[in-house]
Design a protein around this motif. Sequence first.
Motif: not given
Lengths: 186, 286
Positions: A39-48
């Motif tokens: 998440r902190r590296l930029g993966v959106l919640p929908a894809f994490v």
Amino acid sequence: MTGATNKLALGTAALASAPTRSFEALYEAHFDFVWRSLRRLGVLPAFVEDAAQDTFVVVHRRLSDLRSDASAKAWLFGIAMRVASDYRRSQRRKHAVSFDADRSPSHDSGPFEGTAKAQAARVLEAFLATLDDDKRAVFVLAELEELSAPEISEALETNVNTIYSRLRIARERFVDFVAAHGGLHG
Amino acid sequence: MDELPRAAKELLALARESHGPEDGAARERVRRGVALAVMASAAGTAATVGGTAAKAAGFAKTSGLTGAKAWFWGTALASTAALGIATPKLLELRAPRPVATATTRARPPHAAPAHVPQANVATPLGPEAAPAEGALDRGSLDEGALDGAAPLAPNHRAPEQTTPRAQSAQPATTRHKAKRGSASKLGRPAITAPAQGLGAEMALLRGASAALEQARYADAATSLNEHAERFTHGQLNEEREGLRALLRCMRGDPLAAKAAERFVRSAPDAVLSARIKRACKLGETP
């Protein structure tokens, strides 16, 4: 853990060649860390969730690469970084925002800890979106996960001096960002 | 390095635990998806059922079903209808993939996987394999199921499609459109099991596992005996003996505990070991 216990039952010779940490032990111990990192590296919640799965599949496949003297977190983060990078590229292709950067930090300084935490998370996320990949990774590992410089160096396969340099810049920007957005206080 | 100002430190302290999984079940879903992907990868050309592992993994996530070899030996026994549920669903998938989670959510295209199973091989389904969607219980991946599959790396290499990307730690998800099997409607196997090979072994042991779940001990024994007879040097002999030990415990065989102890001693890393210990009420392995 069963895996760890079973490994202890092996002879020394077997241990010398076998991975000293089981997949299950790594999974249990570091699932949240991997999720947070993605998440902190930029993966959106929908894809994490998908990204987490992808990460752990790679972990499973490469488990024998994890040296007994290596930092598990550092190693896992390295894998998560590459997975996150792919997801961010794809998110950009689909014109999705990699971070929820459009959600500007709220100045709602409610009295409850949950609200403060949520606000802190928003500020953090907005800040992370302003960093390039290298500085973001260093900042996350140093300031949020509190890994040591050697561990970060190992995770990012970068020399320690470069780590310090990136961290210094990232911290300076963080201080400025917090000041500009009023931190947690309205 | 200079200390951070107080405001910055406070914010970091509050945000440190942020961005973790909010859904308590996410851990299990991801675990199952990983197990499925590992199975698909390990089975390689021989054993992947006729469908995409990607969709299987995705299906696993949305419906709670999995089909990985590692899961299979650990989870299936704890998930009553899981095996029966998973198999027919997997059969309706189009092409095998090592891993992915093609859920209903929008998903970014991904790097090519390191290895992609090529063959579509389904397994025959008995009438007991009727799906019961969503009925999957929590698997036993937390009991070392995936540990049992860990030897995949050192001694069981799935066929690898090495691409430049595969050299790095690319996620094993894929958009590779492997060839389609003859997908069938739900509940009907698209392809019959091969007479030999890993696919056949898995078919037999899957049947045994399903029978155990349904307390059809005689059927389970029949399948296990057939496996022993046909696959003297099979790849899943350890799994067979694990299932046999489990069967004896579940049947209340007075000598079950001894057989179970022997199995656990001989295969401490087996996916089934934790399950057997519990079912047979064995003590902790020293």
